[in-house]
Design a protein around this motif. Structure first.
Motif, short mmCIF file in Angstrom:
data_model
loop_
_atom_site.label_atom_id
_atom_site.label_comp_id
_atom_site.label_asym_id
_atom_site.label_seq_id
_atom_site.Cartn_x
_atom_site.Cartn_y
_atom_site.Cartn_z
N UNK A 75 47.46 35.83 34.80
CA UNK A 75 47.02 34.94 33.72
C UNK A 75 46.07 35.70 32.79
N UNK A 76 45.14 36.45 33.39
CA UNK A 76 44.17 37.23 32.59
C UNK A 76 44.90 38.26 31.72
N UNK A 77 45.83 38.99 32.33
CA UNK A 77 46.55 40.03 31.59
C UNK A 77 47.31 39.43 30.41
N UNK A 78 47.90 38.26 30.63
CA UNK A 78 48.73 37.66 29.58
C UNK A 78 47.86 37.01 28.50
N UNK A 79 46.81 36.29 28.94
CA UNK A 79 46.01 35.57 27.94
C UNK A 79 45.04 36.51 27.20
N UNK A 81 45.02 40.10 27.24
CA UNK A 81 45.57 41.34 26.69
C UNK A 81 46.98 41.18 26.13
N UNK A 82 47.54 40.01 26.32
CA UNK A 82 48.91 39.77 25.84
C UNK A 82 49.93 40.61 26.58
N UNK A 83 49.61 40.98 27.82
CA UNK A 83 50.48 41.87 28.58
C UNK A 83 51.29 41.07 29.61
N UNK A 84 52.59 41.05 29.38
CA UNK A 84 53.47 40.38 30.35
C UNK A 84 54.01 41.43 31.30
N UNK A 85 53.88 41.17 32.57
CA UNK A 85 54.31 42.16 33.56
C UNK A 85 55.57 41.70 34.28
N UNK A 86 55.54 40.46 34.75
CA UNK A 86 56.67 39.95 35.52
C UNK A 86 57.91 39.82 34.64
N UNK A 87 59.03 40.30 35.15
CA UNK A 87 60.33 40.27 34.47
C UNK A 87 60.33 41.05 33.15
#
Lengths: 223, 289
Positions: A75-79, A81-87
């Protein structure tokens, strides 16, 4: 018959990026494990080697949980840093780096540990520090170990299945690697397509390993 | 002056033992640490170089404190400016002789390389890698590499032990030549009596981590109380009882000889003991060979 070469290209692209990242981070990690007197180094060494014994799905599962947006880190990475990791391809790179880490670190670590201490001491006596000694004395003399790490990490990344399926899913063109594509084609009873993908992996793997053994002998002969 | 006060535990074949010694030597001299294997000589040299720290003590070189356990001073090896010649040369195998010497120089200060290559008789060999050199050539290259950076002290850790007799003598001559030319402090570690006697100005005999004797080669190795016309130092190789006398087999130099000895003379001798053999009752016969 038309073949989709995307899974194969994606696989080699991933293997190349992962190998380069592992080479950059593998040397300092191996150096620290080989030469440090820190009492926690054995814990770290054990963690690095965990992918050798754990089923890939276990690591894939934990990475999926860790990087999922429903949990804190993801959640932190996505919100933030805008970094999506999964898939995503980024997820494949992170998972592969972790999963292939021992294949890079262990040969280089063995190279460091087998390197004569007296040569390191000789370099220090000549006024050189540990960085210059590593760069100009140790690394040029452990080329076979470096080559082993590079080839093993590259080959192992090409052959990944479980961990990349868990973290990357099976999205054609984005995260579908050759090993997953073969499984898909066999499930769909497209044996011919699966056979072509498999043959390409066999031939490339053979060439990589052949070059490795050939070059390794040449490198060894120099010393 | 160089003052050493060193204390450190070392592992030997007899179990853990302590090095505990205090010694002073003049700067610019040729000093040897002499003793049997496992006596602690190399450990002392490594502490002086900064390769290992003493557990307690102080190292002071010409007023410059390199180590002081009380004041927690431990000057890094890179700043001590010592040249170190190892027993097995330790040339970098991937570099040529010239590259090995260049590695020892500061950037832009490569002017001494050719001079040292010439001085050490390595002209024509500078493009060779260590595996293409003989044992003597390797040690000469190692000596040149240790000296090209202009160290303030040269430490020699049994540098002749892997060489044959001829190469050993040649290298000893080279070192003496360098010593006379540069007059830098030289500290030699050796268990070989002859090379120690031949090269040193001052000798410290070390046994089980302690100094048992020190002085000039004559003071240490020659018993001047004897009035013998000639005397040799040798090693007892065998003691054999023959009737009322004992036959001692002695190794003197590269010769083996047998002498007769009484029970009292051999009472504290055993195989491996060092002895002085002196003859004083007659003029020896001399033959040119």
């Amino acid at each position: 018959m038309n073949y989709d070469w995307q899974p194969l290209l994606l696989t080699f692209q991933l293997a190349l990026i992962v190998t380069l990242i592992l080479l950059v981070i593998g040397i300092p990690i191996a150096y620290w494990i080989a030469f440090s007197n820190n009492r926690f180094k054995y814990v770290f060494e054990t963690l690095v080697s965990m992918p050798l014994v754990l089923p890939p799905t276990v690591i894939g599962f934990y990475l999926l949980i860790a990087f999922s947006p429903q949990y804190a880190m993801g959640h932190f990475l996505e919100s933030a840093l805008g970094l999506k990791v999964v898939f995503t391809f980024t997820g494949l790179v992170i998972a592969s780096v972790l999963f292939s880490l021992p294949f890079m670190v262990n040969p280089i670590k063995a190279g460091f540990q087998n390197f004569p201490t007296a040569l390191i001491e000789a370099s220090y006596c000549l006024g050189k520090g540990s960085w210059e000694t590593l760069w100009r004395v140790i690394l040029p003399n452990i080329k076979p170990a470096l080559l082993t790490g590079v080839v093993m990490a590259f080959a192992h990344t090409i052959g990944e299945f479980g961990v990349v399926l868990m973290i990357g899913g099976n999205i054609p063109g984005r995260t579908q690697l050759a090993s997953i594509a073969i499984y898909n084609e066999v499930e769909a009873l497209n044996y011919q397509t699966a056979g072509v993908y498999a043959l390409v992996l066999v031939v490339v793997s053979f060439i990589v390993l052949f070059l490795f053994y050939y070059l390794n002998r040449r490198v060894l002969r120099i010393f | 002056m160089i003052n050493l006060r060193l204390k450190r535990q070392m592992q030997t074949s007899r179990g853990p033992e302590w090095i505990d010694l205090d010694l002073s030597m003049a700067s610019g001299g040729f000093v040897s640490l002499f003793g049997k294997s496992g006596a602690g000589k190399t450990t002392v040299l490594r502490m002086l170089a900064g390769l290992i720290p003493p557990q307690e003590g102080r190292i002071e070189v010409d007023g410059d404190v390199w180590f002081d356990s009380g004041r927690k001073i431990n000057k890094p090896i890179q700043q001590r400016k010592v040249g170190f010649v190892f027993q097995d040369n330790c040339l970098f195998p991937h570099m040529t002789v010239r590259e090995n010497l260049a590695y020892a120089c500061l950037p832009g200060h490569h002017d001494g390389i050719q001079e040292w290559i010439g001085l050490m008789g390595l002209s024509g060999l500078e493009g060779r890698k260590p595996h293409q050199l003989s044992g003597g050539q390797k040690q000469r290259a190692a000596l040149a590499r240790a000296l090209v950076g202009r160290p303030r002290m040269l430490l020699l850790d049994e540098p002749f032990s892997n060489l044959d007799r001829q190469a050993r003598l040649e290298l000893q001559d080279e070192i003496m030549r360098v010593y006379r030319k540069t007059r830098i402090t030289m500290v030699l570690v050796s268990h070989d009596l002859w090379e120690t006697f031949r090269m040193s100005e001052m000798i410290f005999v070390i046994d089980r981590g302690r100094i048992t004797k020190n002085g000039s080669p004559d003071e240490v190795f020659v018993n001047n109380d004897l009035s013998g016309k000639f005397q040799f130092t040798g090693e007892v190789l065998d003691i054999c009882k023959e009737g009322v006398v004992n036959i001692l087999t002695l190794g003197i130099g590269h010769q083996i000889t047998k002498v007769v000895a009484g029970d009292e003379e051999i009472s504290d001798l055993k195989v491996g003991s060092m002895v002085i053999v002196a003859a004083k009752a007659f003029n020896p016969l001399l033959f040119k060979i």
